[in-house]
Enzyme design. Structure first.
Site, short mmCIF file in Angstrom:
data_model
loop_
_atom_site.label_atom_id
_atom_site.label_comp_id
_atom_site.label_asym_id
_atom_site.label_seq_id
_atom_site.Cartn_x
_atom_site.Cartn_y
_atom_site.Cartn_z
N SER A 39 0.80 -1.23 0.00
CA SER A 39 0.00 0.00 0.00
C SER A 39 0.83 1.27 0.00
O SER A 39 0.32 2.34 -0.32
CB SER A 39 -0.94 0.01 1.22
OG SER A 39 -0.20 -0.11 2.42
N ASP A 345 -3.57 7.77 8.46
CA ASP A 345 -4.64 6.99 9.08
C ASP A 345 -4.16 6.04 10.18
O ASP A 345 -4.91 5.17 10.61
CB ASP A 345 -5.40 6.19 8.01
CG ASP A 345 -4.49 5.21 7.27
OD1 ASP A 345 -3.30 5.08 7.62
OD2 ASP A 345 -4.97 4.56 6.31
N HIS A 348 -0.64 4.49 7.24
CA HIS A 348 -0.07 5.06 6.01
C HIS A 348 0.30 6.52 6.21
O HIS A 348 -0.27 7.21 7.05
CB HIS A 348 -1.07 4.92 4.87
CG HIS A 348 -1.56 3.51 4.68
ND1 HIS A 348 -2.77 3.08 5.18
CD2 HIS A 348 -0.98 2.46 4.07
CE1 HIS A 348 -2.92 1.80 4.88
NE2 HIS A 348 -1.85 1.40 4.21
#
Length: 380
Positions: A39, A345, A348
């Site tokens: 990610s 968050d 990330h």
């Protein structure tokens, strides 16, 4: 070569920077980027394969969800900008994608080693690095076939030119989830014993791409995973010795540094195994830990506090979600100014953090060899 140094948290951090004028190296003309990762560099893969990442992700910069686990751009986006190439479309995105200048095989939740659990348990993607390499091989073969059979030039416009696969830059940002899975499933000794195999599988992926014609590789090491705010969502008062001088989980960061030391050794071997390749190892760990350690001086918020989501004591509503807490509906909304935060968050990074890291790595100051990304095609 030129010597540069900077004072970080009272410690002189120094590095060698290649003098471009002295070396007289021409800038690389990379026609494409092929990216592999998790990610930290996924620009839409997990959204295409599973449930789309929803607002407020992407909204502050793109004004809509962008398939990225951030408020805006990732480091891979800044790499594309530096090379004057378009942002990468995800390989798995079947609508509106243009692959002329590369493709992104990264997938949120991906690991280097093949996962043995489903994404519905802990968010680990089924598209591990070995599968991403298989997808690339399929992509290359099929794209070349269609390109060569096309009769109308317009049919070729969104496809990579066959000769560009050798000229492209191949980027990697993966390994963080292998450590996070290890922290959850293994003892520290067991995870430490598994690191050589994890790194060998990453090296195997580079070998496969080399056999497919890849010659320029830009590999990120892993970041300070112990500094992710999620580590403290359920540990409000850590015991003495649990955290390091940055307030991060000490043993997790030590494991990340061990991973990075072994990765560096393996990259050195890769250079001898792949005689025609340029392999650059990029120390994003140092860039990230410097940012975290100097967040206050940089005018940023507490790096262990996320911008997006509701996190009060033991009540947690993740970014973009909602829940009932004490009979009241609570939303996991964005903070007013994401550019002031390191963490988006809890897992990330924000665009601001990603830009900080990009600004300190793409110039070659934290690379081995010390070359900027614009010269990464030159074997040192």
């Amino acid at each position: 070569m030129e010597f540069w140094g900077v004072l970080i948290s009272g410690v002189l951090v120094s590095w060698w920077v290649l003098s471009v004028n002295g070396a007289n190296l021409p800038a690389c003309q990379f026609p494409a980027i092929y990216n592999f990762g998790d990610s930290n560099s996924d620009t839409g893969g997990i959204s295409a394969a599973f449930q789309p990442i929803r607002a407020p992700y992407g909204v502050p910069y793109f004004h809509k969800p962008s398939g990225r686990d951030s408020d805006g751009r990732l480091i891979i986006d800044f790499i594309a900008e530096r090379l004057k190439l378009p942002y990468l479309h995800a390989y798995l995105n079947s609508l509106g994608a243009n692959f002329r200048h590369g493709a992104n095989f990264a997938n949120g939740g991906s690991t280097i080693r093949r996962p043995n659990e489903t994404i519905y348990e802990y968010g680990i993607s089924p598209f591990g690095l070995d599968m991403q390499i298989i997808q690339f091989e399929q992509f290359k073969a099929r794209a070349t076939e269609i390109y060569n059979q096309a009769k109308d030039p317009s049919e070729k416009d969104k496809l990579p030119r066959p000769e560009d696969f050798t000229k492209a830059l191949y980027t990697f940002d993966i390994g963080q989830n292998d450590l996070s899975v290890g922290f959850r499933k293994l003892s520290f000794d067991q995870l430490r014993a598994a690191i050589p195999d994890i790194i060998n599988q990453l090296a195997s992926a580079v070998h496969h791409l080399y056999e497919q014609g890849g010659r320029s590789f830009w590999i990120h090491n892993t970041g300070p995973i112990g500094c992710l705010p999620v580590n403290f969502f359920y540990i409000l008062n850590p015991e003495p010795g649990y955290v390091d001088q940055y307030g991060c989980v000490k043993k997790q960061n030590e494991m990340a540094m061990d991973f990075n030391r072994q990765l560096k050794d393996r990259v050195i071997k890769l250079r001898t195994e792949l005689p025609e390749a340029s392999v650059t190892l990029v120390d994003v760990y140092t860039a990230k830990i410097a940012m975290i350690g100097n967040a206050k001086n940089l005018g940023m918020a507490d790096p262990l506090k996320p911008c997006c989501g509701y996190h009060v004591n033991y009540d947690h509503v993740w970014c973009g979600n909602k829940a009932i807490i004490n009979k009241t509906e609570v939303f996991g909304v964005s903070c007013k100014n994401p550019s002031m935060f390191v963490s988006w968050d809890g897992v990330h990074y924000t665009q601001a953090a990603n830009q900080y890291v990009a600004d300190r790595t793409l110039n070659g100051s934290l690379s081995d060899p010390a070359i900027p990304v614009t010269l990464a095609c030159h074997k040192q």
